[in-house]
Design an enzyme around this catalytic site. Structure first.
Site, PDB file in Angstrom:
ATOM      1  N   ALA A  48       0.805  -1.236   0.000  1.00  0.00           N
ATOM      2  CA  ALA A  48       0.000   0.000   0.000  1.00  0.00           C
ATOM      3  C   ALA A  48       0.828   1.271   0.000  1.00  0.00           C
ATOM      4  O   ALA A  48       0.260   2.360   0.039  1.00  0.00           O
ATOM      5  CB  ALA A  48      -0.988   0.028   1.161  1.00  0.00           C
ATOM      6  N   ALA A  49       2.165   1.183  -0.086  1.00  0.00           N
ATOM      7  CA  ALA A  49       2.964   2.411  -0.112  1.00  0.00           C
ATOM      8  C   ALA A  49       2.582   3.288  -1.302  1.00  0.00           C
ATOM      9  O   ALA A  49       2.451   4.512  -1.178  1.00  0.00           O
ATOM     10  CB  ALA A  49       4.447   2.070  -0.155  1.00  0.00           C
ATOM     11  N   GLY A  50       2.408   2.668  -2.474  1.00  0.00           N
ATOM     12  CA  GLY A  50       1.994   3.429  -3.646  1.00  0.00           C
ATOM     13  C   GLY A  50       0.611   4.030  -3.491  1.00  0.00           C
ATOM     14  O   GLY A  50       0.347   5.146  -3.959  1.00  0.00           O
ATOM     15  N   ASP A  51      -0.285   3.306  -2.829  1.00  0.00           N
ATOM     16  CA  ASP A  51      -1.635   3.820  -2.603  1.00  0.00           C
ATOM     17  C   ASP A  51      -1.596   5.036  -1.688  1.00  0.00           C
ATOM     18  O   ASP A  51      -2.311   6.028  -1.902  1.00  0.00           O
ATOM     19  CB  ASP A  51      -2.523   2.737  -1.989  1.00  0.00           C
TER      20      ASP A  51
END
Length: 312
Positions: free
Chosen positions: A254-257
């Site tokens: 979820a880092a990109g999210d």
């Protein structure tokens, strides 16, 4: 206009933590199991809300307990879920995530009701586009639904952001409707055929995306930072590279999210895209230091505190 509309997926993440990721055909024992709210759309909506955004979400959920819990989690963040629909024809989406000790992960998704989000659902939620500053989309729902959302965003003069994940072939007519595209290195290579190993490669990939009609490009590059490329109406391109914040990554899920949700939250306040980058990068840096998807998403004050500490 400060409201943000996110249309996309919601999943329940089923997470197993291991010392390392298994090789094909290998079974590993001893992993710790947990569950967490997830799905790229829901993650991005919660990231934007925790960063201070006024967020509406459009998605499809199964008529089951997992759907009940996912919708309740969105509502608890103050997110408007009036654009969400329940469908008994499929279960709510789930994702199986394996996370290694070094923070790397691999993910398998059963989309369930996410695959039932239709252009008609976008039409039913059209009033939510009216007055929205930005619309944020991903590719965990049907492509025709994404295209319908982009068309609707254009009609309502919303700034449209596409996070092209998971990577897939995109029709030629889709990208010219996108104001900002935010691939990671793998997704950028899939879309352009250019393997990104350095800044020059990232610039070349961004130019290829500009040539397909996208005005603004951010390529997220993990520990190598981000590349921002912008094309003016006259066709002039300006590019900058920002290094990543150095942190001990435990889980990159979820880092990109988080990055995408926070970029949109800052854009909705009227902040310039280049000025919004440090905030979004800081949010992602905080997230990777914790386990889980939605459980790792930081709040506005946490991000500001992180940035203040890094300036000292």
């Amino acid at each position: 206009m400060t409201r943000i509309l996110v249309a996309g997926s919601s999943n329940t993440d089923m997470i197993i933590r291991l010392d390392r990721l298994p090789r094909p055909g290998e079974t590993l024992l001893g992993g710790e199991f947990s569950t967490s709210g997830g799905g790229k759309g829901a993650n991005q909506a919660i990231a934007a809300a925790r960063a201070g955004g006024d967020v509406s979400f459009v998605g499809c959920f199964g008529a089951d307990t997992l759907g009940d819990e996912a919708l309740a989690a969105l509502a608890a963040e103050g997110i408007d879920i009036s654009g969400c629909r329940r469908d008994s024809a499929a279960p709510s989406g789930v994702a199986q995530i394996l996370v290694a000790a070094d923070g790397e992960n691999c993910i398998a998704v059963a989309p369930g009701a996410n695959a039932l989000l239709t252009p008609a659902d976008i039409g039913s939620a059209e009033s939510l586009f009216d007055g929205a500053a930005a619309v944020l989309l991903q590719l965990e729902t049907p492509l025709e639904t994404v295209q319908a959302a982009l068309e609707t965003a254009r009609r309502h003069h919303c700034y449209s952001v596409l996070n092209p994940a998971p990577a897939c072939d995109l029709p030629a007519a889709l990208l010219p409707m996108v104001d900002l595209i935010t691939p990671n290195e793998t997704e950028a290579e899939y879309l352009t055929g250019i393997a990104i190993e350095n800044d020059s490669d990232a610039e070349a990939a961004a130019l290829a995306l500009h040539a397909r009609g996208v005005k603004d490009v951010i390529i997220t590059r993990g520990s190598a930072g981000v590349t921002l490329s912008r094309q003016s109406p006259a066709g002039q391109v300006s590019t900058c590279h920002r290094p990543a914040f150095a942190v001990n990554a435990l889980d990159t899920t979820a880092a990109g999210d988080v990055f995408n949700g926070c970029i949109v939250a800052r854009l909705a306040t009227g902040e310039d895209l280049a000025d919004a980058l440090p905030f979004a990068q800081a949010a992602a840096a905080i997230a990777v230091q914790q386990f889980g998807a939605q459980s790792s998403i930081p709040r506005h004050d946490d991000i500001r505190h992180f940035l203040a500490e890094r300036r000292h």
